[in-house]
Design an enzyme around this catalytic site. Structure first.
Site, PDB file in Angstrom:
ATOM      1  N   GLU A   1      47.670  97.254  37.171  1.00 48.04           N
ATOM      2  CA  GLU A   1      48.817  96.853  37.223  1.00 48.04           C
ATOM      3  C   GLU A   1      49.052  95.538  36.493  1.00 48.04           C
ATOM      4  O   GLU A   1      48.185  94.592  36.071  1.00 48.04           O
ATOM      5  CB  GLU A   1      49.323  96.449  38.710  1.00 48.04           C
ATOM      6  CG  GLU A   1      50.745  96.240  39.032  1.00 48.04           C
ATOM      7  CD  GLU A   1      51.232  96.229  40.652  1.00 48.04           C
ATOM      8  OE1 GLU A   1      50.287  96.448  41.637  1.00 48.04           O
ATOM      9  OE2 GLU A   1      52.410  96.494  40.857  1.00 48.04           O
TER      10      GLU A   1
ATOM     11  N   ASP B   1      56.244  97.853  40.731  1.00 46.41           N
ATOM     12  CA  ASP B   1      57.344  98.249  41.440  1.00 46.41           C
ATOM     13  C   ASP B   1      58.702  97.828  41.295  1.00 46.41           C
ATOM     14  O   ASP B   1      58.943  97.205  40.527  1.00 46.41           O
ATOM     15  CB  ASP B   1      56.707  97.774  43.219  1.00 46.41           C
ATOM     16  CG  ASP B   1      56.245  96.371  43.200  1.00 46.41           C
ATOM     17  OD1 ASP B   1      57.079  95.589  42.173  1.00 46.41           O
ATOM     18  OD2 ASP B   1      55.971  95.912  44.212  1.00 46.41           O
TER      19      ASP B   1
ATOM     20  N   ASP C   1      59.086  92.814  39.448  1.00 44.47           N
ATOM     21  CA  ASP C   1      57.880  91.667  39.501  1.00 44.47           C
ATOM     22  C   ASP C   1      56.522  92.491  38.594  1.00 44.47           C
ATOM     23  O   ASP C   1      55.937  91.703  37.672  1.00 44.47           O
ATOM     24  CB  ASP C   1      57.759  91.306  40.881  1.00 44.47           C
ATOM     25  CG  ASP C   1      56.388  91.297  41.171  1.00 44.47           C
ATOM     26  OD1 ASP C   1      55.818  92.179  41.931  1.00 44.47           O
ATOM     27  OD2 ASP C   1      55.643  90.191  40.810  1.00 44.47           O
TER      28      ASP C   1
ATOM     29  N   TYR D   1      53.802  88.071  48.615  1.00 40.32           N
ATOM     30  CA  TYR D   1      53.844  86.797  48.008  1.00 40.32           C
ATOM     31  C   TYR D   1      53.778  85.864  49.022  1.00 40.32           C
ATOM     32  O   TYR D   1      54.644  84.853  49.075  1.00 40.32           O
ATOM     33  CB  TYR D   1      54.787  86.886  46.837  1.00 40.32           C
ATOM     34  CG  TYR D   1      54.374  87.660  45.692  1.00 40.32           C
ATOM     35  CD1 TYR D   1      53.478  87.123  44.652  1.00 40.32           C
ATOM     36  CD2 TYR D   1      55.012  88.851  45.498  1.00 40.32           C
ATOM     37  CE1 TYR D   1      53.204  87.899  43.636  1.00 40.32           C
ATOM     38  CE2 TYR D   1      54.613  89.646  44.376  1.00 40.32           C
ATOM     39  CZ  TYR D   1      54.067  89.130  43.370  1.00 40.32           C
ATOM     40  OH  TYR D   1      53.697  90.050  42.267  1.00 40.32           O
TER      41      TYR D   1
END
Ligand SMILES: *[C@@H]1O[C@H](CO)[C@@H](O)[C@H](O)[C@H]1NC(C)=O
Ligand SMILES: *[C@@H]1O[C@H](CO)[C@@H](O)[C@H](O)[C@H]1NC(C)=O
Ligand SMILES: *[C@@H]1O[C@H](CO)[C@@H](O)[C@H](O)[C@H]1NC(C)=O
Length: 504
Positions: free
Chosen positions: A476, A78, A75, A227
């Site tokens: 990120e 990671d 995603d 999430y």
């Protein structure tokens, strides 16, 4: 260019847009954005893999549970495969191809766009093992985040989690249905068999999500800190029904969107963000576009008009044209600013929705009426979307492209495990969890691999950006940051070229 009543003004206004600004190479941005999805691939990489610092990984995903879950996308930085953001990524890529496929083809990138979508949908097919079972996640954030490793070395838990009749997840089932329905539209002509298969899964998933109601983060607790579905599942069910309506043209799906408009918040929620969690603005914009359909009944039209009023609230909030407290904030440099952590996701999704809505208005010869009756034209919408994209590509106080690998200056220490460690292809010596932290994570050394096409979290509310790997809020990148930009890059590239021709 397509002929319509406004075309002379259209050309003039487009020329004005493109004559004023510094030139960006949108075709290059488009090509790079699609490369990013290859860097995020999990599973067995194909012979034509272009991001060559990556290799096979996650080859036993699902084995523990006796199911083949090899493939799909990591995603972000990671190695967890999170179903909800992955599905949203595929929905947005598909929507981009549906709207701007012609321009993506014109730039020679259609094949890559289709591959990026199929890498996701192939995985969803595997993950949907029976009508009422969908695998929701592989790996878990907690163990993954204790570890700084290349995906090829992965030693963290690859436990898989599912939703089913007793552990429902209407938001996840709904978004995955939306993704597969949208992708079925994409593949309708080029791969009708595959398109049909996707549609079949989409219909089953929608039924599953609708019949067994619940939030997926209640059923799959491990996803909560990463999430969690804050907006619940009603937006995803409306979203899925709309995509199924687009894919099938079947009245039952339109009826769902009309009948549930009120109780599911479709015409109640006025919202200023669009994201992997909150789909209302997207629902409202697609519902508005249905108004162009001639065969609507009066009551349907009436409800769709209410969706449209909420869609325009979103549009006006992005343009700073709602009343004072209902606009999206902006940085001094002009970037939409929603929140500190990964703000760019809201910028790219807004750029996409504004571009799509601008096309809708232009094609139906309309404007938007914002707070106090202020009229906003389709060109203004597009111009603003372009300003956001140009900010992303380097027109900003840091002179930094937030799309990695684009232009002369871009983030060099992206918070990304694979990119920050020597390529497995170059050095196959195993790197453990803490070894990765000790030898590769810290310090100021540049990432050895450039994560080309990734859109990072981006600058703070004052346009300041700190290019440090530890600064995950800003450095990120996520797959759903880049996905909405694919179509927008293609559209801007097309207009850029057309306006050059028009200026002769
Ligand atoms: C802004 O608009 C909202 C909704 O239209 C309304 O409830 C609110 O009172 C308005 N606020 C101001 C300061 O005008
Ligand atoms: C960005 O570029 C402008 C114009 O070249 C320059 O004046 C400014 O100092 C640069 N800013 C940074 C942070 O490099
Ligand atoms: C920008 O960020 C850098 C690094 O964190 C910091 O040193 C600097 O003071 C910040 N500048 C502003 C104007 O906030």
């Amino acid at each position: 260019m397509k002929q319509h009543p406004q075309s002379c003004c259209l050309l003039l206004s487009l020329f004005a847009i493109f004559a004023s600004a510094r030139a960006f190479d949108y075709a290059d941005a488009l090509s790079k954005s699609l490369l990013y999805f290859e860097a995020q691939r999990s599973g067995r990489l194909p012979y034509n893999q272009r991001v060559t610092w990556r290799d096979h990984s996650g080859l036993t995903d699902g084995l523990e549970q006796g199911v083949d879950l090899v493939g799909g996308y990591y995603d972000a930085g990671d190695h967890v495969k999170f179903g909800l953001p992955m599905a949203f990524t595929i929905t947005m890529l598909s929507w981009g191809v549906i709207e701007y496929g012609e321009h993506i083809t014109g730039a020679g990138e259609l094949e890559h766009a289709l591959e990026a979508i199929k890498w996701g949908t192939d995985y969803f097919i595997k993950a949907h093992t029976s009508p009422n079972v969908l695998w929701a996640e592989v790996g878990d954030g907690d163990t993954d985040h204790y570890c700084w490793q290349r995906p090829e070395d992965m030693t963290t838990s690859r436990h898989a989690y599912k939703i089913d009749e007793t552990n429902p997840g209407s938001d996840l089932a709904g978004e995955t249905a939306a993704a597969m329905a949208a992708a079925s539209v994409v593949f309708k002509k080029t791969n009708p068999h595959y398109s049909h298969l996707l549609l079949h899964h989409a219909q089953q998933l929608f039924e599953f999500g609708d019949k067994y109601r619940g939030k997926y983060d209640t059923s799959v607790g491990v996803v909560k800190s990463y999430y969690a579905s804050v907006s619940g599942y009603m937006d995803e069910l409306l979203w899925a029904a709309l995509w199924l309506y687009k894919a099938t043209d079947r009245e039952e799906y339109l009826k769902y969107v009309i009948n549930k408009a009120n109780c599911f918040g479709g015409i109640g929620w006025a919202i200023t963000e669009f994201s992997w969690d909150v789909k209302y603005a997207g629902v409202q914009i697609i519902a508005s576009k249905l108004l162009m359909d001639q065969k609507l009944q009066k009551e349907q039209k009436h409800i769709l008009e209410q969706y449209r009023s909420k869609a325009e609230y979103y549009i006006c909030s992005c343009l700073n044209k709602n009343n004072a407290s209902n606009n999206v904030e902006r940085t001094p440099g002009g970037l939409l600013y929603t929140r500190q952590w990964n703000n760019m996701q809201y910028v790219s999704s807004a750029a996409f929705l504004l571009t799509v809505y601008s096309d809708f208005l232009r094609n139906s010869n309309q404007n938007v009426r914002c707070h106090g009756g202020v009229i906003v034209t389709p060109s203004e919408l597009l111009n603003f979307a372009k300003s956001q994209v140009d900010y992303v590509l380097g027109s900003n106080p840091m002179n930094m492209s937030y799309l990695v690998g684009y232009g002369p200056k871009y983030p060099t220490r992206v918070h990304h495990r694979g990119a920050s460690i020597v390529s497995f292809r170059e050095d196959k010596g195993f790197i453990g969890c803490t070894q990765g932290y000790d030898n590769w994570y810290g310090g100021t050394r540049l990432n050895p691999n450039v994560l080309v096409g990734a859109l990072v979290g981006g600058p703070d509310c004052r346009d300041n950006f700190s290019d440090q790997r530890e600064n995950y809020m800003q450095t990120e990148a996520c797959t759903y940051n880049t996905a909405p930009l694919v179509g927008v890059f293609a559209k801007l590239n097309y207009l850029d070229k057309s306006s050059l021709i028009a200026s002769y």
